[in-house]
Design a protein around this motif. Structure first.
Motif, PDB file in Angstrom:
ATOM      1  N   MET A   1       9.165  -3.315 -33.468  1.00  0.00           N
ATOM      2  CA  MET A   1       9.893  -3.134 -34.688  1.00  0.00           C
ATOM      3  C   MET A   1       9.504  -4.251 -35.651  1.00  0.00           C
ATOM      4  N   PHE A   2       9.332  -3.890 -36.898  1.00  0.00           N
ATOM      5  CA  PHE A   2       8.955  -4.842 -37.938  1.00  0.00           C
ATOM      6  C   PHE A   2       9.889  -4.645 -39.120  1.00  0.00           C
ATOM      7  N   GLU A   3      10.731  -5.631 -39.365  1.00  0.00           N
ATOM      8  CA  GLU A   3      11.714  -5.571 -40.449  1.00  0.00           C
ATOM      9  C   GLU A   3      11.492  -6.770 -41.361  1.00  0.00           C
ATOM     10  N   TYR A   4      11.571  -6.545 -42.675  1.00  0.00           N
ATOM     11  CA  TYR A   4      11.385  -7.651 -43.608  1.00  0.00           C
ATOM     12  C   TYR A   4      12.216  -7.441 -44.864  1.00  0.00           C
ATOM     13  N   ARG A  89      11.422  -9.965 -39.069  1.00  0.00           N
ATOM     14  CA  ARG A  89      11.706  -9.802 -37.642  1.00  0.00           C
ATOM     15  C   ARG A  89      10.619  -8.900 -37.074  1.00  0.00           C
ATOM     16  N   ASP A  90       9.813  -9.450 -36.180  1.00  0.00           N
ATOM     17  CA  ASP A  90       8.674  -8.735 -35.597  1.00  0.00           C
ATOM     18  C   ASP A  90       8.742  -8.914 -34.088  1.00  0.00           C
ATOM     19  N   ASP A  91       9.187  -7.890 -33.380  1.00  0.00           N
ATOM     20  CA  ASP A  91       9.368  -8.017 -31.926  1.00  0.00           C
ATOM     21  C   ASP A  91       8.044  -8.009 -31.163  1.00  0.00           C
ATOM     22  N   GLU A  92       6.926  -7.900 -31.888  1.00  0.00           N
ATOM     23  CA  GLU A  92       5.609  -7.966 -31.242  1.00  0.00           C
ATOM     24  C   GLU A  92       4.894  -9.293 -31.521  1.00  0.00           C
ATOM     25  N   ASP A  95       5.575 -15.373 -28.929  1.00  0.00           N
ATOM     26  CA  ASP A  95       6.404 -16.579 -28.990  1.00  0.00           C
ATOM     27  C   ASP A  95       7.539 -16.516 -30.006  1.00  0.00           C
ATOM     28  N   HIS A  96       7.663 -15.431 -30.755  1.00  0.00           N
ATOM     29  CA  HIS A  96       8.727 -15.336 -31.751  1.00  0.00           C
ATOM     30  C   HIS A  96       9.401 -13.960 -31.744  1.00  0.00           C
ATOM     31  N   ALA A  97       9.283 -13.218 -30.665  1.00  0.00           N
ATOM     32  CA  ALA A  97       9.792 -11.842 -30.609  1.00  0.00           C
ATOM     33  C   ALA A  97      11.316 -11.772 -30.724  1.00  0.00           C
ATOM     34  N   ASN A  98      12.012 -12.843 -30.390  1.00  0.00           N
ATOM     35  CA  ASN A  98      13.472 -12.845 -30.435  1.00  0.00           C
ATOM     36  C   ASN A  98      13.997 -13.693 -31.593  1.00  0.00           C
ATOM     37  N   GLU A  99      13.188 -13.824 -32.641  1.00  0.00           N
ATOM     38  CA  GLU A  99      13.570 -14.652 -33.779  1.00  0.00           C
ATOM     39  C   GLU A  99      13.404 -13.903 -35.093  1.00  0.00           C
ATOM     40  N   VAL A 100      14.201 -14.297 -36.058  1.00  0.00           N
ATOM     41  CA  VAL A 100      13.924 -13.937 -37.443  1.00  0.00           C
ATOM     42  C   VAL A 100      13.157 -15.120 -38.013  1.00  0.00           C
ATOM     43  N   PRO A 120      18.627 -17.056 -31.964  1.00  0.00           N
ATOM     44  CA  PRO A 120      17.866 -15.937 -31.415  1.00  0.00           C
ATOM     45  C   PRO A 120      18.566 -14.603 -31.693  1.00  0.00           C
ATOM     46  N   CYS A 121      17.769 -13.571 -31.926  1.00  0.00           N
ATOM     47  CA  CYS A 121      18.318 -12.255 -32.281  1.00  0.00           C
ATOM     48  C   CYS A 121      19.268 -11.738 -31.212  1.00  0.00           C
ATOM     49  N   VAL A 122      18.851 -11.920 -29.957  1.00  0.00           N
ATOM     50  CA  VAL A 122      19.746 -11.612 -28.828  1.00  0.00           C
ATOM     51  C   VAL A 122      20.147 -12.957 -28.257  1.00  0.00           C
ATOM     52  N   PRO A 123      21.393 -13.328 -28.309  1.00  0.00           N
ATOM     53  CA  PRO A 123      22.601 -12.546 -28.545  1.00  0.00           C
ATOM     54  C   PRO A 123      23.197 -12.675 -29.944  1.00  0.00           C
TER      55      PRO A 123
END
Length: 131
Positions: A1-4, A89-92, A95-100, A120-123
């Motif tokens: 997922m790629f959100e900006y 936010r780029d889950d791919e 080293d930053h998959a769980n970060e904005v 971190p995005c989760v949680p």
């Protein structure tokens, strides 16, 4: 997922003077570049109260054109007085998959930072997967 989600206040220099002819040329060039990006998402350049602004936002399954980070880098070169933020936010991203991540544009430089208010995005933003 790629959100900006992001914005840029476009300025030729950090002096914020009223010399508009050169700024209008810069904005015309940016408008042409944005038109070539052909984004199905939010990608808008407009004048408001005598100042040019770029607004952008999108959400897709994978990172794909338009390359919004490259747009920030381009603005840094052609209009070094510009400033703005791009939250990504780029889950791919390794080293930053769980970060904005935040790209900060200021004085001709683009730097990358972790957005501590959403990471971190989760949680922080989402519950852990329990499936």
């Amino acid at each position: 997922m790629f959100e900006y989600h992001g914005w840029i206040t476009v300025r030729e220099t950090a002096a914020d003077d009223d010399d508009q002819p050169r700024l209008r040329q810069i904005v015309d060039g940016l408008r042409r570049r944005i038109a070539l990006m052909d984004s199905p998402y939010l990608l808008d350049l407009r004048w408001m109260n005598g100042e040019p602004f770029i607004h952008l936002g999108g959400f897709s399954n994978h990172r794909s054109p338009p390359d919004v980070a490259e747009l920030f880098a381009h603005v840094a070169v052609v209009a070094p007085g510009s400033y703005g933020l791009l939250h990504v936010r780029d889950d791919e991203e390794p080293d930053h998959a769980n970060e904005v991540r935040v790209l900060r544009l200021v004085r001709g430089q683009v730097t990358r930072h972790t957005e501590r208010l959403l990471s971190p995005c989760v949680p922080m933003v989402e519950d852990p997967f329990t499936g």
